[in-house]
Design a protein around this motif. Structure first.
Motif, PDB file in Angstrom:
ATOM      1  N   GLU A  17       0.845  -1.189   0.000  1.00 17.17           N
ATOM      2  CA  GLU A  17       0.000   0.000   0.000  1.00 17.17           C
ATOM      3  C   GLU A  17       0.889   1.251   0.000  1.00 17.17           C
ATOM      4  OE1 GLU A  17      -4.004   1.577   2.265  1.00 17.17           O
ATOM      5  OE2 GLU A  17      -2.769   0.089   3.238  1.00 17.17           O
ATOM      6  N   PHE A  18       0.453   2.296  -0.692  1.00 19.90           N
ATOM      7  CA  PHE A  18       1.091   3.611  -0.677  1.00 19.90           C
ATOM      8  C   PHE A  18       2.296   3.722  -1.627  1.00 19.90           C
ATOM      9  CE2 PHE A  18       2.148   7.662   1.495  1.00 19.90           C
ATOM     10  CZ  PHE A  18       0.859   8.170   1.575  1.00 19.90           C
ATOM     11  N   GLY A  20       2.144   3.747  -4.866  1.00 19.45           N
ATOM     12  CA  GLY A  20       1.798   4.559  -6.036  1.00 19.45           C
ATOM     13  C   GLY A  20       1.110   3.790  -7.159  1.00 19.45           C
ATOM     14  N   THR A  22      -2.201   3.191  -7.634  1.00 17.14           N
ATOM     15  CA  THR A  22      -3.382   3.898  -8.143  1.00 17.14           C
ATOM     16  C   THR A  22      -2.962   5.116  -8.961  1.00 17.14           C
ATOM     17  OG1 THR A  22      -4.695   3.139  -6.271  1.00 17.14           O
ATOM     18  CG2 THR A  22      -5.537   5.045  -7.459  1.00 17.14           C
ATOM     19  N   SER A  23      -1.940   5.824  -8.476  1.00 10.31           N
ATOM     20  CA  SER A  23      -1.463   7.014  -9.210  1.00 10.31           C
ATOM     21  C   SER A  23      -0.934   6.627 -10.586  1.00 10.31           C
ATOM     22  CB  SER A  23      -0.365   7.719  -8.416  1.00 10.31           C
ATOM     23  OG  SER A  23      -0.837   8.053  -7.135  1.00 10.31           O
ATOM     24  N   TYR A  33      -2.685  13.834 -12.055  1.00  9.48           N
ATOM     25  CA  TYR A  33      -2.132  13.417 -10.771  1.00  9.48           C
ATOM     26  C   TYR A  33      -2.640  14.392  -9.723  1.00  9.48           C
ATOM     27  CZ  TYR A  33       1.319  12.683  -7.099  1.00  9.48           C
ATOM     28  OH  TYR A  33       1.920  12.438  -5.908  1.00  9.48           O
ATOM     29  N   GLY A  35      -2.129  14.115  -6.225  1.00 11.68           N
ATOM     30  CA  GLY A  35      -1.277  14.268  -5.042  1.00 11.68           C
ATOM     31  C   GLY A  35      -2.007  13.903  -3.764  1.00 11.68           C
ATOM     32  N   LYS A  36      -3.319  13.661  -3.892  1.00 11.92           N
ATOM     33  CA  LYS A  36      -4.091  13.282  -2.694  1.00 11.92           C
ATOM     34  C   LYS A  36      -4.128  11.772  -2.598  1.00 11.92           C
ATOM     35  CE  LYS A  36      -7.248  17.172  -2.554  1.00 11.92           C
ATOM     36  NZ  LYS A  36      -8.351  17.544  -3.426  1.00 11.92           N
ATOM     37  N   TYR A  37      -4.085  11.262  -1.394  1.00 12.04           N
ATOM     38  CA  TYR A  37      -4.151   9.818  -1.220  1.00 12.04           C
ATOM     39  C   TYR A  37      -5.602   9.384  -1.138  1.00 12.04           C
ATOM     40  CZ  TYR A  37      -3.711   5.180   0.770  1.00 12.04           C
ATOM     41  OH  TYR A  37      -3.813   3.828   0.989  1.00 12.04           O
ATOM     42  N   THR A  40      -7.385   2.628  -1.871  1.00 15.97           N
ATOM     43  CA  THR A  40      -8.054   1.670  -2.759  1.00 15.97           C
ATOM     44  C   THR A  40      -8.705   0.597  -1.894  1.00 15.97           C
ATOM     45  OG1 THR A  40      -6.297   2.034  -4.362  1.00 15.97           O
ATOM     46  CG2 THR A  40      -7.701   0.123  -4.727  1.00 15.97           C
ATOM     47  N   LYS A 125       8.007   7.003  -7.952  1.00 17.76           N
ATOM     48  CA  LYS A 125       8.358   8.246  -7.235  1.00 17.76           C
ATOM     49  C   LYS A 125       9.797   8.694  -7.488  1.00 17.76           C
ATOM     50  CE  LYS A 125       4.992   6.985  -3.644  1.00 17.76           C
ATOM     51  NZ  LYS A 125       4.590   7.001  -2.257  1.00 17.76           N
ATOM     52  N   ASP A 127      10.757  11.170  -8.909  1.00 20.35           N
ATOM     53  CA  ASP A 127      10.888  12.635  -8.750  1.00 20.35           C
ATOM     54  C   ASP A 127      11.466  12.973  -7.372  1.00 20.35           C
ATOM     55  OD1 ASP A 127       8.111  13.337  -7.008  1.00 20.35           O
ATOM     56  OD2 ASP A 127       7.984  11.603  -8.294  1.00 20.35           O
ATOM     57  N   LEU A 128      11.412  12.005  -6.447  1.00 24.52           N
ATOM     58  CA  LEU A 128      11.959  12.238  -5.096  1.00 24.52           C
ATOM     59  C   LEU A 128      13.368  11.642  -4.988  1.00 24.52           C
ATOM     60  CD1 LEU A 128       8.757  11.317  -3.015  1.00 24.52           C
ATOM     61  CD2 LEU A 128       9.573  13.603  -3.624  1.00 24.52           C
ATOM     62  N   SER A 154       7.668   8.191 -12.584  1.00 22.79           N
ATOM     63  CA  SER A 154       7.038   9.131 -11.654  1.00 22.79           C
ATOM     64  C   SER A 154       5.653   9.425 -12.189  1.00 22.79           C
ATOM     65  CB  SER A 154       7.844  10.429 -11.553  1.00 22.79           C
ATOM     66  OG  SER A 154       7.047  11.412 -10.920  1.00 22.79           O
ATOM     67  N   LYS A 156       3.772  11.463 -10.644  1.00 23.91           N
ATOM     68  CA  LYS A 156       3.630  12.889 -10.355  1.00 23.91           C
ATOM     69  C   LYS A 156       4.128  13.731 -11.545  1.00 23.91           C
ATOM     70  CE  LYS A 156       4.961  16.299  -6.892  1.00 23.91           C
ATOM     71  NZ  LYS A 156       6.084  17.068  -7.398  1.00 23.91           N
TER      72      LYS A 156
HETATM   73  P1  GDP Z   1      -1.244   2.921  -3.750  1.00 22.61           P
HETATM   74  O1  GDP Z   1      -1.706   2.696  -2.334  1.00 22.61           O
HETATM   75  O2  GDP Z   1      -0.115   1.999  -4.108  1.00 22.61           O
HETATM   76  O3  GDP Z   1      -2.358   2.882  -4.728  1.00 22.61           O
HETATM   77  O4  GDP Z   1      -0.599   4.396  -3.791  1.00 22.61           O
HETATM   78  P2  GDP Z   1      -1.245   5.758  -4.314  1.00 22.61           P
HETATM   79  O5  GDP Z   1      -1.218   5.838  -5.803  1.00 22.61           O
HETATM   80  O6  GDP Z   1      -2.549   5.961  -3.659  1.00 22.61           O
HETATM   81  O7  GDP Z   1      -0.156   6.802  -3.785  1.00 22.61           O
HETATM   82  C1  GDP Z   1       0.211   6.864  -2.419  1.00 22.61           C
HETATM   83  C2  GDP Z   1       0.795   8.241  -2.133  1.00 22.61           C
HETATM   84  O8  GDP Z   1       1.997   8.439  -2.875  1.00 22.61           O
HETATM   85  C3  GDP Z   1      -0.162   9.381  -2.522  1.00 22.61           C
HETATM   86  O9  GDP Z   1      -0.066  10.407  -1.543  1.00 22.61           O
HETATM   87  C4  GDP Z   1       0.388   9.854  -3.844  1.00 22.61           C
HETATM   88  O10 GDP Z   1       0.122  11.212  -4.070  1.00 22.61           O
HETATM   89  C5  GDP Z   1       1.895   9.589  -3.694  1.00 22.61           C
HETATM   90  N1  GDP Z   1       2.523   9.313  -4.990  1.00 22.61           N
HETATM   91  C6  GDP Z   1       2.120   8.423  -5.920  1.00 22.61           C
HETATM   92  N2  GDP Z   1       2.918   8.455  -7.015  1.00 22.61           N
HETATM   93  C7  GDP Z   1       3.854   9.393  -6.772  1.00 22.61           C
HETATM   94  C8  GDP Z   1       4.966   9.916  -7.524  1.00 22.61           C
HETATM   95  O11 GDP Z   1       5.251   9.533  -8.652  1.00 22.61           O
HETATM   96  N3  GDP Z   1       5.735  10.870  -6.904  1.00 22.61           N
HETATM   97  C9  GDP Z   1       5.455  11.348  -5.656  1.00 22.61           C
HETATM   98  N4  GDP Z   1       6.257  12.283  -5.152  1.00 22.61           N
HETATM   99  N5  GDP Z   1       4.408  10.897  -4.932  1.00 22.61           N
HETATM  100  C10 GDP Z   1       3.619   9.938  -5.465  1.00 22.61           C
END
Ligand code: GDP
Ligand code: MG
Length: 187
Positions: A17-18, A20, A22-23, A33, A35-37, A40, A125, A127-128, A154, A156
């Motif tokens: 989880e978290f 990325g 879904t993003s 994108y 940026g909000k979580y 799922t 991610k 970009d980080l 990324s 984002k």
């Molecule tokens: P999931 O639980 O795997 O589906 O993750 P999510 O897509 O919901 O993303 C979890 C968190 O990471 C959210 O706050 C997103 O905004 C952040 N996030 C997802 N992709 C990226 C990315 O490419 N770069 C950055 N900096 N944050 C990201």
């Protein structure tokens, strides 16, 4: 031939989880994108029609919710998977360490042959970069041990996202549409 006769390719996104997932699916599906979580619940499906070598293909992306939601109820659907993309966050080592778990879990439940089934790894991610905890080399070494491709993305900044899905669907299309055959989609 009706639209319903399009070949359908099922791609699963698996990982903690978290990380990325879904993003990634949203970005590929041309959604912005946010940026909000948004947690799922269970699994979400993204559908997209693609034109591959003049053939219309329907892509179904199964976005899962990490371990809590990855329950036995997914198992029947997993068996129809055509491809699995394992996802980890390059800024969070624990999500990289979970990959063997996800790989074992997938092959156990989906009942696929790990030597033949199309799989890829995505590190998210990027970009980080300053917060990176897993080097590209380390991730590539993990992939090398299973002979699978590695992509860094990324969602984002929209880096390399299209490329992941395009590379995997092109690979799958070669299997589901034999060379030299064109499927006519005249409605
Ligand atoms: P999931 O639980 O795997 O589906 O993750 P999510 O897509 O919901 O993303 C979890 C968190 O990471 C959210 O706050 C997103 O905004 C952040 N996030 C997802 N992709 C990226 C990315 O490419 N770069 C950055 N900096 N944050 C990201
Ligand atoms: Mg999610």
């Amino acid at each position: 031939m009706s639209q319903n006769n399009k070949p359908t390719l099922h791609i699963w996104l698996l990982g903690d989880e978290f990380v990325g997932k879904t993003s990634l699916a949203c970005r590929y599906n041309n959604e912005q994108y946010s940026g909000k979580y948004r947690k799922t619940i269970g699994a979400e499906i993204f559908r997209k029609d693609l034109n591959l070598n003049d053939n219309l293909v329907s892509l179904v992306i199964w976005d899962t919710s990490g371990y809590d939601g990855f329950k036995k109820k997914h198992t029947p659907f997993l068996r129809s998977a055509d491809c699995c993309i394992f996802v980890f966050d390059v800024t969070y080592r624990k999500s990289f360490e979970s990959l063997n778990f996800w790989r074992d879990e997938f092959f156990l439940r989906a009942e696929k042959n790990p030597n033949e089934f199309p799989v890829a790894l995505v590190g998210t991610k990027i970009d980080l970069e300053n917060e990176r905890e897993v080097s590209k080399q380390e991730a590539e070494d993990w992939c090398k041990s299973f002979s699978i491709p590695y992509f860094e993305c990324s969602a984002k900044d929209d880096i390399n996202v299209q490329e992941v899905f395009e590379a995997m669907t092109a690979k799958l299309a070669m299997k589901c549409i034999p060379k030299g055959i064109r499927i006519c989609n005249n409605k």
